[in-house]
Design a protein around this motif. Structure first.
Motif, PDB file in Angstrom:
ATOM      1  N   LEU A 159       1.481   0.226   5.324  1.00 42.45           N
ATOM      2  CA  LEU A 159       2.360   1.133   4.563  1.00 42.45           C
ATOM      3  C   LEU A 159       3.748   0.535   4.386  1.00 42.45           C
ATOM      4  N   TRP A 160       4.087  -0.440   5.208  1.00 41.34           N
ATOM      5  CA  TRP A 160       5.275  -1.294   5.015  1.00 41.34           C
ATOM      6  C   TRP A 160       6.549  -0.487   4.759  1.00 41.34           C
ATOM      7  N   ASP A 161       6.850   0.404   5.705  1.00 47.06           N
ATOM      8  CA  ASP A 161       8.054   1.238   5.599  1.00 47.06           C
ATOM      9  C   ASP A 161       8.123   2.040   4.304  1.00 47.06           C
ATOM     10  N   GLY A 162       6.966   2.355   3.742  1.00 49.98           N
ATOM     11  CA  GLY A 162       6.922   3.149   2.516  1.00 49.98           C
ATOM     12  C   GLY A 162       7.146   2.351   1.240  1.00 49.98           C
ATOM     13  N   HIS A 163       7.389   1.047   1.367  1.00 48.51           N
ATOM     14  CA  HIS A 163       7.661   0.236   0.183  1.00 48.51           C
ATOM     15  C   HIS A 163       6.438   0.101  -0.725  1.00 48.51           C
ATOM     16  N   VAL A 164       5.256   0.408  -0.195  1.00 46.01           N
ATOM     17  CA  VAL A 164       4.038   0.259  -1.001  1.00 46.01           C
ATOM     18  C   VAL A 164       3.999   1.233  -2.180  1.00 46.01           C
ATOM     19  N   VAL A 165       4.780   2.313  -2.121  1.00 42.66           N
ATOM     20  CA  VAL A 165       4.761   3.283  -3.220  1.00 42.66           C
ATOM     21  C   VAL A 165       5.828   2.991  -4.267  1.00 42.66           C
ATOM     22  N   VAL A 166       6.623   1.951  -4.042  1.00 41.57           N
ATOM     23  CA  VAL A 166       7.634   1.548  -5.024  1.00 41.57           C
ATOM     24  C   VAL A 166       6.939   0.773  -6.139  1.00 41.57           C
ATOM     25  N   GLU A 167       7.053   1.264  -7.350  1.00 40.64           N
ATOM     26  CA  GLU A 167       6.347   0.632  -8.467  1.00 40.64           C
ATOM     27  C   GLU A 167       6.961  -0.704  -8.859  1.00 40.64           C
ATOM     28  N   GLU A 168       8.276  -0.766  -8.908  1.00 40.27           N
ATOM     29  CA  GLU A 168       8.950  -1.998  -9.310  1.00 40.27           C
ATOM     30  C   GLU A 168       9.413  -2.748  -8.063  1.00 40.27           C
ATOM     31  N   VAL A 169       8.633  -3.715  -7.628  1.00 32.83           N
ATOM     32  CA  VAL A 169       8.968  -4.507  -6.453  1.00 32.83           C
ATOM     33  C   VAL A 169       9.706  -5.768  -6.886  1.00 32.83           C
ATOM     34  N   LYS A 170      10.800  -6.079  -6.199  1.00 31.41           N
ATOM     35  CA  LYS A 170      11.579  -7.259  -6.545  1.00 31.41           C
ATOM     36  C   LYS A 170      10.716  -8.517  -6.453  1.00 31.41           C
ATOM     37  N   GLU A 171      10.953  -9.420  -7.377  1.00 28.79           N
ATOM     38  CA  GLU A 171      10.185 -10.667  -7.408  1.00 28.79           C
ATOM     39  C   GLU A 171      10.342 -11.445  -6.114  1.00 28.79           C
ATOM     40  N   SER A 172      11.497 -11.299  -5.471  1.00 23.95           N
ATOM     41  CA  SER A 172      11.769 -12.026  -4.235  1.00 23.95           C
ATOM     42  C   SER A 172      11.139 -11.368  -3.007  1.00 23.95           C
ATOM     43  N   ASP A 173      10.660 -10.144  -3.149  1.00 21.61           N
ATOM     44  CA  ASP A 173      10.095  -9.410  -2.014  1.00 21.61           C
ATOM     45  C   ASP A 173       8.612  -9.744  -1.870  1.00 21.61           C
ATOM     46  N   LEU A 174       8.343 -10.926  -1.346  1.00 22.72           N
ATOM     47  CA  LEU A 174       6.972 -11.421  -1.269  1.00 22.72           C
ATOM     48  C   LEU A 174       6.129 -10.674  -0.241  1.00 22.72           C
ATOM     49  N   GLN A 175       6.782 -10.166   0.801  1.00 21.02           N
ATOM     50  CA  GLN A 175       6.038  -9.431   1.838  1.00 21.02           C
ATOM     51  C   GLN A 175       5.458  -8.135   1.271  1.00 21.02           C
ATOM     52  N   THR A 176       6.281  -7.367   0.561  1.00 16.61           N
ATOM     53  CA  THR A 176       5.791  -6.124  -0.040  1.00 16.61           C
ATOM     54  C   THR A 176       4.713  -6.417  -1.075  1.00 16.61           C
ATOM     55  N   GLN A 177       4.930  -7.433  -1.888  1.00 13.35           N
ATOM     56  CA  GLN A 177       3.920  -7.815  -2.872  1.00 13.35           C
ATOM     57  C   GLN A 177       2.598  -8.139  -2.190  1.00 13.35           C
ATOM     58  N   GLY A 178       2.674  -8.844  -1.062  1.00 15.99           N
ATOM     59  CA  GLY A 178       1.463  -9.223  -0.342  1.00 15.99           C
ATOM     60  C   GLY A 178       0.705  -8.029   0.192  1.00 15.99           C
ATOM     61  N   ILE A 179       1.430  -7.066   0.757  1.00 16.55           N
ATOM     62  CA  ILE A 179       0.789  -5.859   1.288  1.00 16.55           C
ATOM     63  C   ILE A 179       0.169  -5.047   0.157  1.00 16.55           C
ATOM     64  N   LYS A 180       0.871  -4.916  -0.959  1.00 12.75           N
ATOM     65  CA  LYS A 180       0.328  -4.150  -2.086  1.00 12.75           C
ATOM     66  C   LYS A 180      -0.928  -4.817  -2.653  1.00 12.75           C
ATOM     67  N   ARG A 181      -0.931  -6.133  -2.748  1.00 14.62           N
ATOM     68  CA  ARG A 181      -2.133  -6.849  -3.205  1.00 14.62           C
ATOM     69  C   ARG A 181      -3.293  -6.604  -2.255  1.00 14.62           C
ATOM     70  N   PHE A 182      -2.994  -6.654  -0.969  1.00 15.71           N
ATOM     71  CA  PHE A 182      -4.031  -6.427   0.035  1.00 15.71           C
ATOM     72  C   PHE A 182      -4.596  -5.011  -0.072  1.00 15.71           C
ATOM     73  N   ASN A 183      -3.724  -4.021  -0.140  1.00 17.86           N
ATOM     74  CA  ASN A 183      -4.187  -2.634  -0.218  1.00 17.86           C
ATOM     75  C   ASN A 183      -5.022  -2.390  -1.471  1.00 17.86           C
ATOM     76  N   ASP A 184      -4.598  -2.962  -2.585  1.00 23.65           N
ATOM     77  CA  ASP A 184      -5.352  -2.798  -3.830  1.00 23.65           C
ATOM     78  C   ASP A 184      -6.715  -3.486  -3.738  1.00 23.65           C
ATOM     79  N   LEU A 185      -6.736  -4.662  -3.124  1.00 23.35           N
ATOM     80  CA  LEU A 185      -7.994  -5.400  -2.980  1.00 23.35           C
ATOM     81  C   LEU A 185      -8.982  -4.620  -2.119  1.00 23.35           C
ATOM     82  N   VAL A 186      -8.519  -4.142  -0.976  1.00 21.02           N
ATOM     83  CA  VAL A 186      -9.402  -3.413  -0.060  1.00 21.02           C
ATOM     84  C   VAL A 186      -9.885  -2.112  -0.700  1.00 21.02           C
ATOM     85  N   ALA A 187      -8.987  -1.403  -1.376  1.00 20.15           N
ATOM     86  CA  ALA A 187      -9.349  -0.125  -2.000  1.00 20.15           C
ATOM     87  C   ALA A 187     -10.476  -0.299  -3.008  1.00 20.15           C
TER      88      ALA A 187
END
Length: 213
Positions: A159-187
């Protein structure tokens, strides 16, 4: 009393050794929040007891707290392989693992799990992923390839401190991008069953389906 304090007062204690490890983690290491801690540690131990795995893989050892909790829940003939990519972490963590009551059940390896795991030649019954969020999808595919049908994956920080629900993730925020990719893949993955527990920073429980499923 806070709700968290109430919960901790009404579950099994973490034990003196884990308590000391957690304290030293906060005193000596950067980012001590990365350690699992009392509540998650008891959950890891209980889930391991429920699954009764013979072989467990952990990707991301850090201070060793979660490794000790996983090892605590292992059956008598169970074994944990825990992999830490940061070689500077070894001088702190290895003595805590080797000085524990579960030292003979733990093998700590230093290096990149993506390179080390295929060389182990081990089929695992359970895995815990708690490493670099940028590579969660890589770790997931790796673990699935060495996990028996019906085996379980636990993935931390999903859930990454709730950042997973942020639609516009900064290009530099690779950790949040990684978690969102993972969650989408598993789902979307029909090879597994999955559920996200809103525990601490999110814990996803994944079961690899058998052929019959």
């Amino acid at each position: 009393m806070t709700l968290e304090e109430y919960i901790l007062a009404h579950i099994d204690p973490e034990g003196d050794y884990l308590h000391e490890l957690y304290r030293h983690t906060h005193l000596e290491l950067l980012y001590p929040r990365m350690a699992s801690g009392h509540l998650q540690g008891r959950i890891l131990k209980m889930l391991t007891e429920m699954v009764r795995p013979k072989r467990v893989l952990e990707i991301g050892t850090y201070s060793g707290y979660s490794a000790l909790c996983l090892a605590e829940g292992l059956p008598e003939d169970g074994h944990l392989y825990t992999i830490e990519i940061n070689d500077e972490q070894e001088h702190f963590t290895r003595p805590w693992l080797e000085g524990s009551a579960y030292a003979d059940k733990i093998t700590m390896l230093i290096g990149d799990a993506l390179q080390l795991v295929p060389k182990l030649g081990v089929t695992f019954d359970m895995a815990f992923i708690d490493a670099d969020k940028r590579h969660y999808t890589d770790y997931y595919e790796l673990v699935l390839s060495v996990l028996r049908p019906g085996g379980f994956i636990l993935a931390d920080n999903t859930l990454w401190d709730g950042h997973v629900v942020v639609e516009e993730v900064k290009e530099s925020d690779l950790q949040t991008q990684g978690i969102k990719r993972f969650n989408d893949l598993v789902a979307a993955d029909n090879r597994v069953e999955k559920v996200i527990l809103p525990l601490r920073d999110g814990l996803t429980i994944i079961r690899k389906l058998t052929i019959d499923n």
